[in-house]
Structure formats: C-alpha cells, structure tokens
Design a protein around this motif. Sequence first.
Motif, PDB file in Angstrom:
ATOM      1  N   LEU A 251       0.857  -1.186   0.000  1.00 25.77           N
ATOM      2  CA  LEU A 251       0.000   0.000   0.000  1.00 25.77           C
ATOM      3  C   LEU A 251       0.890   1.232   0.000  1.00 25.77           C
ATOM      4  O   LEU A 251       1.802   1.346   0.824  1.00 25.77           O
ATOM      5  N   TYR A 252       0.646   2.134  -0.942  1.00 26.82           N
ATOM      6  CA  TYR A 252       1.406   3.395  -1.025  1.00 26.82           C
ATOM      7  C   TYR A 252       0.411   4.534  -0.940  1.00 26.82           C
ATOM      8  O   TYR A 252      -0.580   4.585  -1.682  1.00 26.82           O
ATOM      9  N   LEU A 253       0.661   5.454  -0.016  1.00 28.21           N
ATOM     10  CA  LEU A 253      -0.275   6.531   0.286  1.00 28.21           C
ATOM     11  C   LEU A 253       0.315   7.903  -0.008  1.00 28.21           C
ATOM     12  O   LEU A 253       1.508   8.136   0.212  1.00 28.21           O
ATOM     13  N   ILE A 254      -0.532   8.827  -0.451  1.00 24.71           N
ATOM     14  CA  ILE A 254      -0.201  10.252  -0.403  1.00 24.71           C
ATOM     15  C   ILE A 254      -0.393  10.673   1.050  1.00 24.71           C
ATOM     16  O   ILE A 254      -1.494  10.585   1.587  1.00 24.71           O
ATOM     17  N   HIS A 255       0.676  11.122   1.708  1.00 18.22           N
ATOM     18  CA  HIS A 255       0.632  11.303   3.158  1.00 18.22           C
ATOM     19  C   HIS A 255      -0.347  12.395   3.590  1.00 18.22           C
ATOM     20  O   HIS A 255      -1.081  12.230   4.559  1.00 18.22           O
ATOM     21  N   TRP A 256      -0.332  13.519   2.883  1.00 21.34           N
ATOM     22  CA  TRP A 256      -1.268  14.627   3.155  1.00 21.34           C
ATOM     23  C   TRP A 256      -1.689  15.226   1.818  1.00 21.34           C
ATOM     24  O   TRP A 256      -0.887  15.236   0.872  1.00 21.34           O
ATOM     25  N   PRO A 257      -2.893  15.778   1.718  1.00 23.09           N
ATOM     26  CA  PRO A 257      -3.289  16.400   0.452  1.00 23.09           C
ATOM     27  C   PRO A 257      -2.480  17.646   0.112  1.00 23.09           C
ATOM     28  O   PRO A 257      -2.293  17.957  -1.063  1.00 23.09           O
ATOM     29  N   ALA A 258      -1.996  18.359   1.136  1.00 26.19           N
ATOM     30  CA  ALA A 258      -1.208  19.584   0.926  1.00 26.19           C
ATOM     31  C   ALA A 258      -1.849  20.443  -0.166  1.00 26.19           C
ATOM     32  O   ALA A 258      -1.230  20.728  -1.191  1.00 26.19           O
ATOM     33  N   PRO A 259      -3.095  20.888   0.043  1.00 27.09           N
ATOM     34  CA  PRO A 259      -3.848  21.499  -1.052  1.00 27.09           C
ATOM     35  C   PRO A 259      -3.224  22.758  -1.625  1.00 27.09           C
ATOM     36  O   PRO A 259      -3.375  23.041  -2.817  1.00 27.09           O
ATOM     37  N   ARG A 260      -2.503  23.515  -0.817  1.00 21.23           N
ATOM     38  CA  ARG A 260      -1.905  24.740  -1.355  1.00 21.23           C
ATOM     39  C   ARG A 260      -0.747  24.449  -2.307  1.00 21.23           C
ATOM     40  O   ARG A 260      -0.409  25.298  -3.134  1.00 21.23           O
ATOM     41  N   ARG A 261      -0.159  23.277  -2.213  1.00 18.91           N
ATOM     42  CA  ARG A 261       0.852  22.886  -3.200  1.00 18.91           C
ATOM     43  C   ARG A 261       0.205  22.561  -4.554  1.00 18.91           C
ATOM     44  O   ARG A 261       0.847  22.702  -5.606  1.00 18.91           O
ATOM     45  N   GLY A 262      -1.029  22.076  -4.514  1.00 18.12           N
ATOM     46  CA  GLY A 262      -1.762  21.804  -5.747  1.00 18.12           C
ATOM     47  C   GLY A 262      -1.200  20.673  -6.577  1.00 18.12           C
ATOM     48  O   GLY A 262      -1.343  20.676  -7.804  1.00 18.12           O
ATOM     49  N   LEU A 263      -0.571  19.690  -5.944  1.00 17.18           N
ATOM     50  CA  LEU A 263       0.132  18.641  -6.688  1.00 17.18           C
ATOM     51  C   LEU A 263      -0.435  17.241  -6.474  1.00 17.18           C
ATOM     52  O   LEU A 263       0.069  16.288  -7.063  1.00 17.18           O
ATOM     53  N   TYR A 264      -1.463  17.106  -5.657  1.00 17.34           N
ATOM     54  CA  TYR A 264      -1.846  15.730  -5.322  1.00 17.34           C
ATOM     55  C   TYR A 264      -2.450  14.966  -6.493  1.00 17.34           C
ATOM     56  O   TYR A 264      -2.385  13.741  -6.524  1.00 17.34           O
ATOM     57  N   LEU A 265      -2.987  15.659  -7.513  1.00 16.72           N
ATOM     58  CA  LEU A 265      -3.465  14.935  -8.696  1.00 16.72           C
ATOM     59  C   LEU A 265      -2.296  14.357  -9.483  1.00 16.72           C
ATOM     60  O   LEU A 265      -2.365  13.209  -9.959  1.00 16.72           O
ATOM     61  N   ASP A 266      -1.225  15.119  -9.628  1.00 15.25           N
ATOM     62  CA  ASP A 266      -0.025  14.604 -10.307  1.00 15.25           C
ATOM     63  C   ASP A 266       0.595  13.465  -9.509  1.00 15.25           C
ATOM     64  O   ASP A 266       1.073  12.468 -10.073  1.00 15.25           O
ATOM     65  N   THR A 267       0.594  13.614  -8.183  1.00 10.21           N
ATOM     66  CA  THR A 267       1.116  12.561  -7.318  1.00 10.21           C
ATOM     67  C   THR A 267       0.299  11.283  -7.488  1.00 10.21           C
ATOM     68  O   THR A 267       0.846  10.169  -7.569  1.00 10.21           O
ATOM     69  N   TRP A 268      -1.015  11.435  -7.565  1.00  7.45           N
ATOM     70  CA  TRP A 268      -1.895  10.278  -7.737  1.00  7.45           C
ATOM     71  C   TRP A 268      -1.642   9.582  -9.073  1.00  7.45           C
ATOM     72  O   TRP A 268      -1.648   8.345  -9.158  1.00  7.45           O
ATOM     73  N   ARG A 269      -1.415  10.352 -10.126  1.00  2.00           N
ATOM     74  CA  ARG A 269      -1.110   9.745 -11.424  1.00  2.00           C
ATOM     75  C   ARG A 269       0.156   8.901 -11.339  1.00  2.00           C
ATOM     76  O   ARG A 269       0.232   7.812 -11.934  1.00  2.00           O
ATOM     77  N   ALA A 270       1.137   9.364 -10.589  1.00  3.51           N
ATOM     78  CA  ALA A 270       2.364   8.592 -10.424  1.00  3.51           C
ATOM     79  C   ALA A 270       2.092   7.285  -9.675  1.00  3.51           C
ATOM     80  O   ALA A 270       2.617   6.222 -10.040  1.00  3.51           O
ATOM     81  N   ILE A 271       1.262   7.358  -8.639  1.00  2.00           N
ATOM     82  CA  ILE A 271       0.941   6.144  -7.886  1.00  2.00           C
ATOM     83  C   ILE A 271       0.128   5.178  -8.747  1.00  2.00           C
ATOM     84  O   ILE A 271       0.330   3.958  -8.685  1.00  2.00           O
ATOM     85  N   GLU A 272      -0.761   5.710  -9.578  1.00  3.86           N
ATOM     86  CA  GLU A 272      -1.495   4.842 -10.504  1.00  3.86           C
ATOM     87  C   GLU A 272      -0.531   4.115 -11.444  1.00  3.86           C
ATOM     88  O   GLU A 272      -0.720   2.925 -11.744  1.00  3.86           O
ATOM     89  N   ARG A 273       0.523   4.801 -11.869  1.00  2.00           N
ATOM     90  CA  ARG A 273       1.522   4.142 -12.715  1.00  2.00           C
ATOM     91  C   ARG A 273       2.238   3.042 -11.952  1.00  2.00           C
ATOM     92  O   ARG A 273       2.496   1.957 -12.494  1.00  2.00           O
ATOM     93  N   LEU A 274       2.575   3.303 -10.682  1.00  2.54           N
ATOM     94  CA  LEU A 274       3.260   2.297  -9.870  1.00  2.54           C
ATOM     95  C   LEU A 274       2.391   1.054  -9.683  1.00  2.54           C
ATOM     96  O   LEU A 274       2.901  -0.070  -9.664  1.00  2.54           O
ATOM     97  N   VAL A 275       1.083   1.255  -9.558  1.00  2.00           N
ATOM     98  CA  VAL A 275       0.161   0.120  -9.481  1.00  2.00           C
ATOM     99  C   VAL A 275       0.172  -0.646 -10.804  1.00  2.00           C
ATOM    100  O   VAL A 275       0.265  -1.886 -10.833  1.00  2.00           O
ATOM    101  N   ALA A 276       0.085   0.078 -11.915  1.00  2.00           N
ATOM    102  CA  ALA A 276       0.082  -0.564 -13.235  1.00  2.00           C
ATOM    103  C   ALA A 276       1.369  -1.346 -13.472  1.00  2.00           C
ATOM    104  O   ALA A 276       1.354  -2.397 -14.131  1.00  2.00           O
ATOM    105  N   ASP A 277       2.478  -0.851 -12.928  1.00  2.00           N
ATOM    106  CA  ASP A 277       3.775  -1.505 -13.099  1.00  2.00           C
ATOM    107  C   ASP A 277       3.979  -2.671 -12.134  1.00  2.00           C
ATOM    108  O   ASP A 277       5.014  -3.348 -12.193  1.00  2.00           O
ATOM    109  N   GLY A 278       3.038  -2.885 -11.213  1.00  2.00           N
ATOM    110  CA  GLY A 278       3.144  -3.989 -10.274  1.00  2.00           C
ATOM    111  C   GLY A 278       4.060  -3.733  -9.095  1.00  2.00           C
ATOM    112  O   GLY A 278       4.376  -4.659  -8.337  1.00  2.00           O
ATOM    113  N   ARG A 279       4.459  -2.490  -8.880  1.00  2.00           N
ATOM    114  CA  ARG A 279       5.352  -2.170  -7.772  1.00  2.00           C
ATOM    115  C   ARG A 279       4.585  -1.749  -6.516  1.00  2.00           C
ATOM    116  O   ARG A 279       5.142  -1.696  -5.428  1.00  2.00           O
TER     117      ARG A 279
END
Length: 274
Positions: free
Chosen positions: A105-133
């Motif tokens: 299980l890999y988590l985004i630790h905090w949404p950190a909304p003012r950084r505005g990056l959690y959607l990009d972070t989520w796309r990376a985690i989706e790739r890691l799932v697709a890659d089986g890691r």
Amino acid sequence: MTSIPKVTLNNGVEIPQLGFGVFQVPDRETAAAVTAALRAGYRSIDTAAIYGNEAGVGRALAETGLPREELFVTTKVWNTDQGYDSTLKAFDASLAKLGLDHVDLYLIHWPAPRRGLYLDTWRAIERLVADGRVRAAGVSNFQPAHLRRLLEHGSLVPAVNQIELHPGLQQAELRALHAELGIATEAWSPLAQGAVLGDDAIVSIARRHGRSPAQVVLRWHLQLGTIVIPKSVTPARIQENIDVFDFTLADDELAAIAALDRGLRTGPDPDALN
C-alpha cells in the motif's frame, strides 16, 4: 499466536485489520520494535518516508524469515516530494530503504492542497500500481473535497484513506463518504496519543471487561470496521494491543463511546498542512 482478520480492499487486495505503526519511532529502535510486533503476530507494518525509519523496518523484515506474501507493508510519499516525477523518485528511495521489490500500500501522506500537486502525485501512484510495484493505492488525511477532486480526475478509486480517528474525533461524515465510495477507513492515532484513555466511559467499560482502556478503544475501532495501526516500542504493550479479538463490546458500550466525540485533533488540520 493471534489470528488477525483481514479487510478486502476495493481492488481485491486483503489487509490485516490490525497493524503496527512506527510513527515517531527512531530508526535505531525500529527494527527491534517491528521484530517484537512480528513475533506477537502482527503482519501489517505502516511506515512513511517522513518518519525516517524505513531502513529500520527493512532490517526487521529482512531478518524475520517470514515469507514476503505473509507481510503487508505500507509507506507514504511526503509533501515535499509530491508531483509526478518526484513521487516516482521518492518511491524508488523508499523501496531501497525497505529492501523490497514492491509495497502493498502506497499513500499520499497529506493532500497539501496549497501545493496543488496531489493529482499529479496520484497519477504517479497509478503508474506504480500498473507496473506492479504497488499492490494498492491510497491516500491519507484527505477530506471529502480532496477525495471528490481525486475521483473526478483520477482513474483509480483510493483503496484506503488513513485518517486521524479515535473516540474524541470520530469523523462520521468522512467515514460515511468512504462507505459510499468503497474506500476503507484506516485510523492513525487510534488512541489519541492516550488523550481518551482516561475518559470515564472508557475506564468503566475496561473495568467491566477486565481489559485496559487501550484495548477497549482498539476493540471499538475493530467493531466499527476500521483498520487500525497502534504504535508502541514496549513489547508488553505491543502484545496487549493485539490481544483484542477475544471480547466484544455491547451496543450500549459502543453508544457510550460514540458520545465521546468532541472534535479532538492530536495532529494538524489536513487543509492547513503543506
């Protein structure tokens, strides 16, 4: 040895309902604490990059002798590593410290909304799932608005949202949304860092059952259906926290604990931390 029930996540992956957390455990003490937990019967270990103890977790896992498929390992990407490429890089660093070829299980630790990056972070985690890691993708400390935005733009529904949850902060609205969306609720700070253990209702219930207040609170979590990750470095307490599957709280006891909700946060407001 205690047999821990499992929760089936929305992608079919199973996670032990009771795990072992290592928040605020120094790296030099982590291997011994995790080893004690594994000996007591825990099979789920929860760490994070920001804890600075992934290497200690990795040392314990390497020495345990348990098959990898019996273990469930969670870690998290920190706020300053959010973003697509930086998340992939941070994941590689976490995996190296853990000494593993994948995490469960890999988590985004905090949404950190003012950084505005959690959607990009989520796309990376989706790739890691697709890659089986990564076997299951999740988030931590996401509020309803953060979850809805993620669902609008992402392709995976988070398997887990790990949130501060205990009798003093019961997060009913958020838990109801999780149930609606098929997201498992996982509790960090499940004992409110001890702040709820002296509440009269909990002390009274503990006496009735011949249990500790901590065991009563953990049992409450389990009966809610919550995944829970208590932390301790004391072997006796580690054992005590897992010995919660041989008693049951009655409906009136659950109602008494439900009445303790008072908006008590021991950690930051998820909308404020960046």
